[in-house]
Scaffold this active site. Structure first.
Site, short mmCIF file in Angstrom:
data_model
loop_
_atom_site.label_atom_id
_atom_site.label_comp_id
_atom_site.label_asym_id
_atom_site.label_seq_id
_atom_site.Cartn_x
_atom_site.Cartn_y
_atom_site.Cartn_z
N ASP A 1 3.00 6.37 -1.84
CA ASP A 1 3.45 7.53 -1.08
C ASP A 1 4.28 8.52 -1.89
OD1 ASP A 1 2.16 6.21 0.89
OD2 ASP A 1 3.89 5.88 2.18
N HIS B 1 0.82 -1.21 0.00
CA HIS B 1 0.00 0.00 0.00
C HIS B 1 0.85 1.26 0.00
CE1 HIS B 1 -3.14 2.84 0.79
NE2 HIS B 1 -2.59 3.20 1.93
N CYS B 2 2.06 1.20 0.57
CA CYS B 2 2.81 2.43 0.81
C CYS B 2 3.79 2.81 -0.31
CB CYS B 2 3.59 2.31 2.12
SG CYS B 2 2.55 2.33 3.59
N ILE B 3 4.72 1.93 -0.62
CA ILE B 3 5.84 2.31 -1.48
C ILE B 3 5.38 2.74 -2.88
CG2 ILE B 3 8.04 1.59 -2.47
CD1 ILE B 3 8.45 -0.17 -0.07
#
Length: 421
Positions: free
Chosen positions: A264, A259-261
């Site tokens: 973001d 979900h993040c890399i």
């Protein structure tokens, strides 16, 4: 009165609720997804880091999940853990954060602490969440209620670092807000780091994941360069990783996931663009990483062509659908664009992943392969996408079908490295 209400019971919110229950806080969860709520009420966890046995203990301790936002009116602390993805055109999507803030505002009481944990661009807490809370409640942040930002640092499947032993960054809208947030998280986390404010805390989270994003792109470009120069990239990475300072090892592969890399850096780039300071390095990294899944499918097509087999109609087995080893998490997995492109080329795609019971791309399920040795025997080509322990050297060495290794782990007559030109 409920000590904590968690808004959003996903990969961030449910572990937070579990930790709160473990330390004796009265805890409730609010989520708009009926399937998630029904599953939790029935004792079924949808998160790998919270097992069913742990959920059972939470329920015994009084934890309840629901879809009624009225529970927010009984909270001493509300933590917002909703997803912040991207719109169809790649822009940051804060719609879930705004919707959560509207729900919280409608039930906000004086003295409540509200914390945003969702990853977002700098300024979200002060410029998006705070106005919604103040307009909807008639209360003032820092005076009538307390507002802070504390970025989540959940690493799904990590056996060494969880919520309690990962340092927690906290930024308050005011010093008093930071004080209340510190008191709350001090019951849950061993080490607290207080930022100057919410914008610094928001930026710190974006920096952490953009650092990984850029370095993953770098190591993949180095791998391609080594191919062109006739250099063994595996040996290069091994040697470089022996340096005890100034170097952090990264490995090439089929892309980035989670979900993040993958998400973001887009939030950070949007803020930088708005400030007139575009991040050219992040843009270059995105170009490299967006190209990697197509590089995988092109190498697969070239391998099959070299064997005299057309891609159309070929049976291609993907080994690993999750975005990281030892995890069932398929969010933004590189396997998704690989499946999509192979289907467009007419291939019949199957997958094997011991952690992922079902895998769907663009609304169409990907058939799950049967027992692994049989699947390898039936496939025209296998593509090793993930470093699950079951895909060890002995199995790969005796695989009856050709194997495209995107991880650079193995060598042999039937195994072709992704980054070989």
């Amino acid at each position: 009165m409920t000590d904590l209400v968690v808004v959003g019971l996903g990969h961030v919110g449910l572990p937070l609720a579990a930790r709160a229950c473990a330390v004796g806080m009265t805890t409730a969860g609010y989520d708009t997804d009926g399937a998630v709520v029904d599953g939790l009420r029935a004792g079924r966890s949808h998160i790998g880091d919270v097992r069913d046995a742990q959920l059972a203990a939470m329920l015994t301790a009084g934890f309840r999940a629901g879809r009624d936002p009225a529970v927010l009116g009984r909270a001493g602390t509300v933590v917002i853990c909703v997803p912040t993805g991207l719109t169809a055109d790649g822009a940051p999507d804060l719609s879930a954060v705004r919707a959560a803030a509207v729900d919280v505002a409608a039930h906000l009481r004086p003295g409540t602490l509200v914390v945003l944990e969702s990853t977002s661009r700098p300024g979200t807490t002060q410029e998006v969440v705070r106005p919604v809370l103040e307009r909807g409640s008639g209360l003032r942040a820092g005076e009538d209620f307390y507002l802070a930002y504390s970025p989540e640092r959940i690493d799904p499947g990590n056996p060494s670092f969880g919520l309690s032993n990962t340092p927690k960054v906290i930024g308050g809208c005011t010093p008093l807000c930071a004080k209340y947030a510190t008191a709350f998280y001090g019951r849950l986390v061993d080490t607290l780091v207080v930022a100057r404010g919410t914008r610094e805390a928001e930026m710190a989270k974006l920096l952490e994941n953009t650092y990984r994003y850029v370095n993953i792109a770098l190591v993949n470009e180095i791998a391609l360069c080594c191919d062109a120069l006739g250099i063994d990239v595996r040996d290069v990475l091994h040697c470089a990783a022996t340096k005890p300072f100034g170097y952090a090892p990264f490995r090439p592969g089929a892309g980035v996931g989670g979900h993040c890399i993958p998400v973001d850096p887009h939030h950070l780039a949007a803020s930088a663009d708005a400030a007139g300071r575009p991040l050219r390095l992040v843009s270059a990294a995105r170009t490299v990483l967006d190209r990697l899944p197509r590089h995988v499918t092109e190498r697969a097509a070239a391998l099959l062509t070299g064997l005299g087999k057309p891609v159309a109609g070929a049976e291609i087995l993907l080994l690993g659908a999750a975005y990281k080893p030892g995890s069932a998490d398929v969010r933004h997995s590189p396997a998704v664009p690989v499946v999509r492109d192979l289907r467009e080329r007419g291939a019949r795609v199957l997958y094997h992943d011991p952690y992922v019971p079902e895998f769907t791309v663009d609304g169409t399920p990907v058939p799950r392969a049967p027992e692994l040795p049989r699947a390898l025997a039936d496939a025209g080509l296998a593509i090793l996408l993930q470093d699950h322990t079951c895909y060890g050297a002995p199995l790969m060495a005796r695989a009856p079908c050709p194997v495209l290794d995107t991880l650079g782990r193995f060598s042999g007559p039937r195994i072709t490295q992704l980054h070989r030109c």
